[in-house]
Design a protein around this motif. Structure first.
Motif, short mmCIF file in Angstrom:
data_model
loop_
_atom_site.label_atom_id
_atom_site.label_comp_id
_atom_site.label_asym_id
_atom_site.label_seq_id
_atom_site.Cartn_x
_atom_site.Cartn_y
_atom_site.Cartn_z
N CYS A 384 50.61 36.63 30.73
CA CYS A 384 50.41 37.43 29.33
C CYS A 384 50.51 36.10 28.90
N GLY A 385 49.69 36.12 27.12
CA GLY A 385 50.34 34.88 26.25
C GLY A 385 50.49 35.89 25.67
N HIS A 567 43.94 37.56 29.34
CA HIS A 567 43.91 36.41 28.32
C HIS A 567 42.68 37.84 26.98
N ASP A 568 43.21 38.48 26.11
CA ASP A 568 42.48 38.91 24.97
C ASP A 568 42.24 40.29 25.94
N ARG A 586 43.79 27.32 29.31
CA ARG A 586 44.52 28.21 28.87
C ARG A 586 45.68 28.72 29.64
N TYR A 587 46.18 28.58 31.36
CA TYR A 587 47.13 29.13 31.99
C TYR A 587 48.00 28.10 31.36
#
Length: 609
Positions: A384-385, A567-568, A586-587
């Motif tokens: 998770c970001g 994500h989100d 993104r990963y």
């Protein structure tokens, strides 16, 4: 309920719709104790109320030179003295019992709620407020419950005295009967501002407690950055605000106390003046005047209970409001009322053996809100970001979310975790958050937790790479012959480093050996070499068991059977670590800590290539 019978077998289900409703619920739960206290209070108050009559008879007997009536008055005074002594002793006993049992009931409710919510509680309510509720607020709630029966006895005694005076000497009794309600109600206009000032004082005291709690918890970090003086100054300022608020509140209560002294004094002067004129005219006897005068004087004692109950309520109401707010938190349910495929609590329990294994549900772990799936028996890593989002998702996977989240429960084998009994859900899924707490005690006590019995403490310690921790504890041992398992660990493990605490907490989780183990950043405080060995040890020890690890460490991700990118608030990618590094920008940005400029440059290069 007696003190020796504490704790309660079941403290009950409180009415938490508001602070006053919670106080009313507490009072109803102690109705028997309140009636006992009321009965003894009436004996005490009526004994006091009877003294003026006995004194009046004695005075009139002396005037009339009647030895028989004087002896009767003496016997009556002795009898009333016994009644006062017994009544006050038993009143104090029963009232304090009501206080302690009410406080114990609230503390049990808070302890049960803390166990139910776990770490979610401090995310919803500040830790300092939880401490304030479980200590000072509990005492104030108990005070109101204790004062209620004494106030009821005092009010009943005043009614009895007024009626008795009207019947005994109507001319003076009517004056007293009119004046006493005025005295009792005279402070009502002062109560709202007094209550507001008390609320402000409570609010500021709660903030100061929260600040003190947070400062103590982060003292090591504050010393590291030289910020302890800054926070000490903030606490000084907060404590001075509490002092000023307390002084303003005390001024209002002192005014109420002054009114409670002034008005009864004026009533007493009026009764004496009017009674003396009646006695001078021969309309009443001297003994009757002494009786009425003594009765009015003794009425000051029960009247003080009106001030006490007003103060107790004004202080306990915000305390009860805070307690009700904490107790109102609960495990999450679907607030929409629509069918989300999540069984209700009753349906889950009725499912019985057909849906639950011998020790609880088993199967794939699934979160409907994000679409995250952790297959049974596999090692799943979640990236998770947003670290806060990762923490909330980890809690939801353990069934720890609360109603305020407004999200459906996680499912284990198709069964909603928040629909299961709490002990069953906790036995099935164990969540270790990113900042686990080590309680004080020996290492043996730390690892002596409910478990399946399949994982020995030595195996868990080895898998968590705790060899250096054992060596440090053995060296710190003074009277345990170098046995690290018998060495005491200080509160929260403050004598250990962050990485050592983290690995001991991991070993504790591994000993438990739950059906599903959810770890939130379990290796964030250790070096890369140790992290690699810890990851390998966890995977080896948890072989065949469902394990979910929230991390962005490539060392952990590379060992996972399945990697999920969230994500989100929803699942964006699923695969293995090396594959996602090449296929999902993104990963890659989260795992390699790429900046936005680096990500854009790499995407352009990939497009041209």
């Amino acid at each position: 309920m007696q003190i020796r019978d504490l704790p309660y077998t079941d403290p009950g289900e409180p009415d938490v719709r508001s602070g006053p409703r919670f106080l009313l619920w507490l009072g109803r739960g102690q109705l028997a104790g309140q009636l006992k206290s009321l009965a003894w209070g009436l004996l005490h108050q009526c004994g006091i109320a009877g003294l003026p009559l006995a004194v009046g008879i004695a005075v009139q007997a002396v005037i009339d030179r009647s030895g028989a009536r004087l002896a009767l008055a003496g016997g009556l005074i002795a009898l009333l003295g016994v009644a006062i002594a017994v009544g006050e002793t038993m009143l104090h006993r029963t009232a304090v019992t009501n206080w302690i049992t009410a406080a114990a009931r609230v503390q049990q409710l808070l302890a049960r709620k803390t166990a139910e919510l776990g770490s979610v509680l401090t995310r919803r309510v500040a830790a300092g407020e939880v401490v304030a509720v479980s200590t000072g607020d509990v005492e104030k709630i108990g005070w109101f419950v204790e004062a209620l029966s004494r106030f009821a006895a005092a009010a009943a005694a005043l009614v009895i005295i007024c009626v008795g005076l009207v019947l005994y000497q109507p001319a003076l009794g009517v004056v007293v009967a009119i004046g006493v309600p005025v005295l009792a109600l005279a402070v009502l206009p002062l109560l709202p501002p007094a209550t507001r000032r008390a609320d402000i004082q409570r609010e500021k005291a709660g903030r100061a407690t929260e600040l003190a709690s947070d400062t103590v918890a982060g003292l090591r970090v504050l010393r590291g950055i030289g910020g302890e003086e800054l926070f000490l100054g903030r606490y000084r300022e907060a404590s001075q605000e509490v002092r000023r608020a307390a002084v303003r509140s005390a001024r209002m209560w002192s005014l109420i106390s002054a009114v409670q002294v002034l008005l009864p004094g004026l009533l007493l002067i009026a009764v004496v003046w009017y009674g003396a004129s009646l006695a001078r005219d021969g309309r009443i006897e001297v003994g009757e005047l002494v009786t009425v005068y003594s009765a009015v004087t003794l009425m000051l004692f029960p009247l003080r209970h009106f001030e006490e109950i007003a103060m107790a309520y004004s202080f306990s109401r915000p305390s009860a409001k805070r307690a009700a707010r904490v107790l109102a938190l609960s495990r999450s349910i679907d607030p929409s009322g629509t069918d989300t495929g999540v069984p209700s609590r009753t349906e889950a329990v009725r499912a019985g053996p057909s849906r639950l294994a011998a020790h609880g549900p088993s199967g794939d772990l699934y979160d409907p809100a994000t679409g995250l799936l952790a297959p049974e028996g596999r090692f799943t890593a979640v990236v998770c970001g947003d670290p806060d989002a990762a923490g909330r998702l980890a809690e939801r996977l353990g069934g720890h979310a609360v109603e305020a989240d407004g999200l459906p429960s996680a499912l284990l084998g198709g069964v909603a975790l928040d629909g299961l009994p709490l002990d069953t859900a906790r036995a099935a899924v164990l969540v270790q958050d990113k900042d686990p707490v080590l309680l004080s005690g020996t290492l043996h006590e730390l690892l002596d937790v409910p478990s399946s019995g399949k994982v020995a403490a030595a195996e868990a310690l080895a898998a968590a790479q705790c060899d250096d921790v054992l060596d440090a504890l053995a060296q710190a041992s003074v009277d345990t012959d170098g046995d690290p398992m018998r060495t005491r660990i200080t509160e929260r493990g403050r004598s250990l480093s962050g990485g050592q605490r983290q690995r001991l907490a991991l070993a504790r989780s591994l000993v438990t050996d739950p059906e599903v183990l959810v770890l939130d950043e379990p290796t964030s405080a250790v070096d890369s070499h140790t992290e690699s060995r810890v990851a390998d040890g966890v995977k080896r020890l948890r072989a065949g068991r469902t394990t979910v690890v929230f991390s962005s460490s490539p060392l952990l991700l590379d060992l996972a059977d399945r990697v999920v990118l969230v994500h989100d608030g929803e699942v964006a990618s699923v695969g293995v670590h090396r594959e996602l590094l090449h296929t999902d920008s993104r990963y890659r940005a989260v795992v390699t800590r790429e900046t936005d400029e680096e990500t854009e440059a790499l995407e352009k290069w990939e497009e041209t290539a």
